[in-house]
Enzyme design. Structure first.
Site, PDB file in Angstrom:
ATOM      1  N   HIS A 176       0.848  10.343 -12.218  1.00 16.79           N
ATOM      2  CA  HIS A 176       0.409  11.677 -11.788  1.00 16.79           C
ATOM      3  C   HIS A 176       1.231  12.168 -10.609  1.00 16.79           C
ATOM      4  O   HIS A 176       1.874  11.376  -9.926  1.00 16.79           O
ATOM      5  CB  HIS A 176      -1.068  11.646 -11.380  1.00 16.79           C
ATOM      6  CG  HIS A 176      -1.418  10.442 -10.536  1.00 16.79           C
ATOM      7  ND1 HIS A 176      -1.995   9.314 -11.054  1.00 16.79           N
ATOM      8  CD2 HIS A 176      -1.227  10.172  -9.228  1.00 16.79           C
ATOM      9  CE1 HIS A 176      -2.167   8.415 -10.105  1.00 16.79           C
ATOM     10  NE2 HIS A 176      -1.694   8.907  -8.976  1.00 16.79           N
ATOM     11  N   ASP A 276       3.140   2.323 -10.016  1.00 14.94           N
ATOM     12  CA  ASP A 276       1.737   2.578  -9.698  1.00 14.94           C
ATOM     13  C   ASP A 276       0.963   3.055 -10.931  1.00 14.94           C
ATOM     14  O   ASP A 276       1.425   3.936 -11.665  1.00 14.94           O
ATOM     15  CB  ASP A 276       1.673   3.660  -8.610  1.00 14.94           C
ATOM     16  CG  ASP A 276       0.253   4.011  -8.251  1.00 14.94           C
ATOM     17  OD1 ASP A 276      -0.433   3.157  -7.672  1.00 14.94           O
ATOM     18  OD2 ASP A 276      -0.180   5.140  -8.569  1.00 14.94           O
ATOM     19  N   GLU A 318       1.929  -2.374 -11.540  1.00 17.05           N
ATOM     20  CA  GLU A 318       0.590  -2.381 -10.951  1.00 17.05           C
ATOM     21  C   GLU A 318      -0.389  -2.065 -12.077  1.00 17.05           C
ATOM     22  O   GLU A 318      -0.706  -0.914 -12.357  1.00 17.05           O
ATOM     23  CB  GLU A 318       0.461  -1.346  -9.830  1.00 17.05           C
ATOM     24  CG  GLU A 318      -0.824  -1.530  -9.035  1.00 17.05           C
ATOM     25  CD  GLU A 318      -1.851  -0.422  -9.204  1.00 17.05           C
ATOM     26  OE1 GLU A 318      -3.011  -0.655  -8.843  1.00 17.05           O
ATOM     27  OE2 GLU A 318      -1.513   0.678  -9.684  1.00 17.05           O
ATOM     28  N   ARG A 513     -11.986   2.442   1.458  1.00 13.67           N
ATOM     29  CA  ARG A 513     -10.873   1.483   1.398  1.00 13.67           C
ATOM     30  C   ARG A 513     -10.107   1.474   2.727  1.00 13.67           C
ATOM     31  O   ARG A 513      -9.393   0.535   3.037  1.00 13.67           O
ATOM     32  CB  ARG A 513      -9.916   1.829   0.242  1.00 13.67           C
ATOM     33  CG  ARG A 513     -10.515   1.574  -1.130  1.00 13.67           C
ATOM     34  CD  ARG A 513      -9.575   1.991  -2.237  1.00 13.67           C
ATOM     35  NE  ARG A 513      -9.313   3.424  -2.239  1.00 13.67           N
ATOM     36  CZ  ARG A 513      -8.459   4.030  -3.063  1.00 13.67           C
ATOM     37  NH1 ARG A 513      -7.775   3.329  -3.946  1.00 13.67           N
ATOM     38  NH2 ARG A 513      -8.269   5.333  -3.016  1.00 13.67           N
TER      39      ARG A 513
END
Ligand code: GLC
Length: 642
Positions: A176, A276, A318, A513
């Protein structure tokens, strides 16, 4: 791609015969992979795409700086560079570590002192303003975040690192882009070329059909997978946050953009790309739209393109997915060893925490047994903690084989690590509670999850502090002993605790996080040598010892697999590695209790004598059991026969 006249045609694009020869040889070597994968994904559009890609490759090849070409040659002579036991990774946010990219450059002695040879700087390409998912919403892939510096600073840092034998690793967010990225802006302005870069639907018919089988990544703060956009008058596919627009990789233009970007950044000195959220890039109705075969073809094609221009470059996947899906990211069957060079071993991390809570290694054994072996030219990225939450990726099948109930055990782990379970040592936060599935993921720093925060709360009770330090060192020993690239997460070398101040920053506050993404504590880093009794100093010294020992232990080369050896004691994990230099057996006591291990268990694998590389002591496996004290790790190797 290599039609007979192509070689002659290409030669005209070079002034230098040797340059031409190198390019053509690489094209010959990787052309078939490239062509095969592009055909598999793009069918009839593949030929036109290849012509355009060739231009991109030639351009990047000519632009590749001399020092990086030298690195290419060096890497070709050492194809196992990511597998050797001296490979130690470090993962940091540039700003939280050292303010700016220049600042990072001022701390290279520190990194080198730790033994780091691989530096992953968290997302630093220019993100959208405001909330940006920790930088994973990129607005411009050819610019650096203003407060960190410039692209030239990045190249200079890469050069400085390279001079010390450290590889720069960057994220490549390819699922994205930010809603503010130029492509998305043009799509919003109605440009049909760029609308086709995204998945945009005029009504809910298709989104609803997809939603029937799609999971939710952020059910809490970004429910659903589609977002209505007024300007485009459409529902845009947004797997992650509403401001992260998923790209349409079925469009060959998107492939070409990313091939160009990878080579551009590689020519700036990036050596490893962290792909990613790679699992999500291909969408298919009727499933989870993850791990689709096209993902692996696309990766194989991108890797082939990178190998032709910049063979020094490696890919790390990932993909936080089940082991049966994960192995495809390193390559199976026709893709064997031709996809990513490295993938995260999420399961190892999950099992470490699960076993620290349960003090029972059965599930760990079952999970590792279920792992298919990886291609011998690939490696794992292993970690105790990272910047993301911990999801309890434990399959019901593995749990059942270990005599556990999957949902029940996952529930226990969430209770345990959020500190709710009576007697828990952990201080974690629940991330993304999903009422539909009951999932509760966990945020928290390694040290806080391992009990240091709780131990210090009660006035630094020496026994509890000691347990926490030992737990952390055990976790690091497993990671450093497994074979792969250990990825130290910034601050873990100092046992940094949770940073609750994240709520003071408005764009971080909704995403806990950030509790485990602290700022580097340089003051503490400076004190560890003079105050060796501090918990941070003990963890630091222990970790440095593990790193040194690992470097001198060739048995830890990542081409060798770690196999589970049945352990007669449910508190101890036993792993065996068969290296040409001899057998290595690792023993890990996952409990605070002393364990007496019958010595025949070790003798069966190692013979009568062995040395523990970690403790430096010799063992003779006679009639007496081997004593493993609380959280003790042994790295036993057969004595070398002269
Ligand atoms: C990866 C990152 C995570 C991010 C997501 C979306 O999983 O590790 O931090 O939220 O991708 O880009």
């Amino acid at each position: 791609m290599l039609k007979s006249d192509l070689g002659a045609r290409l030669r005209t694009a070079f002034d230098d015969d040797r340059d031409a020869e190198t390019f053509l040889l690489r094209l010959e070597r990787y052309g078939a992979d490239l062509q095969g994968s592009l055909r598999a994904v793009y069918g009839e559009q593949a030929d036109a795409l290849q012509e355009r890609l060739l231009e991109v490759l030639l351009h990047a090849y000519h632009a590749r700086p001399a020092d990086l070409r030298r690195l290419d040659e060096a890497r070709l002579l050492r194809p196992d560079w990511l597998q050797t036991p001296d490979m130690i990774g470090y993962v940091a946010y540039a700003d939280r570590f050292a303010g700016t990219l220049k600042g990072v450059g001022e701390h290279l002695d520190y990194l080198q002192g730790l033994g780091v040879k691989y530096l992953h700087l968290m997302p630093l390409l220019r993100p959208r303003p405001g909330e940006n998912d920790g930088g994973y919403a990129v607005a411009d892939y050819r610019a650096v975040r203003e407060d960190l510096g410039t692209l030239d600073d990045l190249s200079a840092l890469a050069r400085g690192l390279r001079g010390r034998g450290v590889s720069l690793v960057l994220d490549l967010v390819l699922n994205h882009v930010a809603r503010e990225h130029e492509w998305a802006q043009k799509a919003r302005a109605g440009d049909p070329k760029y609308r086709a870069y995204f998945h945009i639907f005029p009504d809910r018919i298709q989104p609803d059909a997809f939603e029937r089988t799609l999971p939710e990544v952020f059910p809490d703060f970004a429910p659903g997978n589609f977002t209505w956009d007024d300007q485009t008058q459409g529902w845009v596919w947004t797997t992650f946050n509403t401001y992260q627009w998923d790209l349409n990789w079925a469009n060959p233009d998107v492939f070409l953009e990313f091939a160009d970007l990878i080579l551009y950044l590689a020519n700036r000195g990036v050596e490893v790309f962290r792909l990613d959220a790679i699992a999500f890039i291909w969408k298919r109705l009727g499933g989870a739209s993850q791990n689709e075969p096209e993902v692996h073809h696309l990766t194989r094609a991108l890797r082939a393109a990178a190998r032709i221009v910049a063979p020094a470059v490696a890919f790390k996947a990932e993909a936080i997915v089940a082991p049966g899906d994960l192995i495809h990211y390193l390559g199976t069957r026709a893709h064997h060893g031709k996809v990513s060079d490295m993938a995260y071993h999420n399961s190892l991390m999950v099992q470490i925490w699960s076993t620290l809570a349960s003090r029972n290694t059965r599930l760990f054994e079952e999970a590792l047994r279920a792992f298919p072996p990886k291609p011998t030219n690939t490696t794992w990225g292993m970690y105790v903690r990272c910047h993301d939450d911990i999801g309890w990726a434990i399959s019901d099948e593995d749990a059942a084989r270990a005599g556990l109930n999957g949902p029940g055990h996952r529930h226990f782990l969430s209770d345990f690590y959020s500190g709710e379970f009576p007697g828990s040592f952990a201080r974690g936060l629940v991330f993304q509670y999903n009422p539909a599935t009951g999932d509760r993921r966990i945020s928290g720093s390694g040290a806080s999850l391992a009990g240091l925060e709780a131990a210090l709360e009660v006035g630094g009770d020496a026994g509890r502090v000691d347990d926490a330090v030992r737990r952390l060192l055990l976790a690091h020993a497993v990671v450093l002993g497994f074979g792969g690239v250990p990825l130290l997460y910034m601050g873990d070398e100092l046992a940094l605790l949770n940073d609750y101040a994240f709520t003071d920053t408005p764009e971080h506050a909704p995403d806990n996080r950030w509790v485990h993404r602290p700022r580097m504590d340089w003051e503490l880093a400076g004190r560890v040598e003079t105050a060796p009794d501090l918990p941070a100093a003990r963890v630091n010294a222990g970790l440095r010892h593990l790193i040194h020992t690992r470097r001198d232990t060739p048995h830890l080369h990542a081409s060798i697999e770690s196999h589970v050896v049945p352990s007669p004691d449910g508190r101890v994990l036993l792993l065996r590695r068969d290296h040409p230099l001899g057998v290595m057996v690792q023993a890990y006591n996952f409990s605070e209790e002393e364990v007496l291990l019958p010595s025949h268990v070790l003798r069966d694998h190692l013979g009568d004598h062995a040395t523990d590389r970690l403790g430096g002591s010799a063992f003779t496996f006679g009639p007496y059991p081997v004593r493993l004290d609380s959280y003790r790790a042994l790295w036993l190797v057969q004595l070398e026969i002269e």
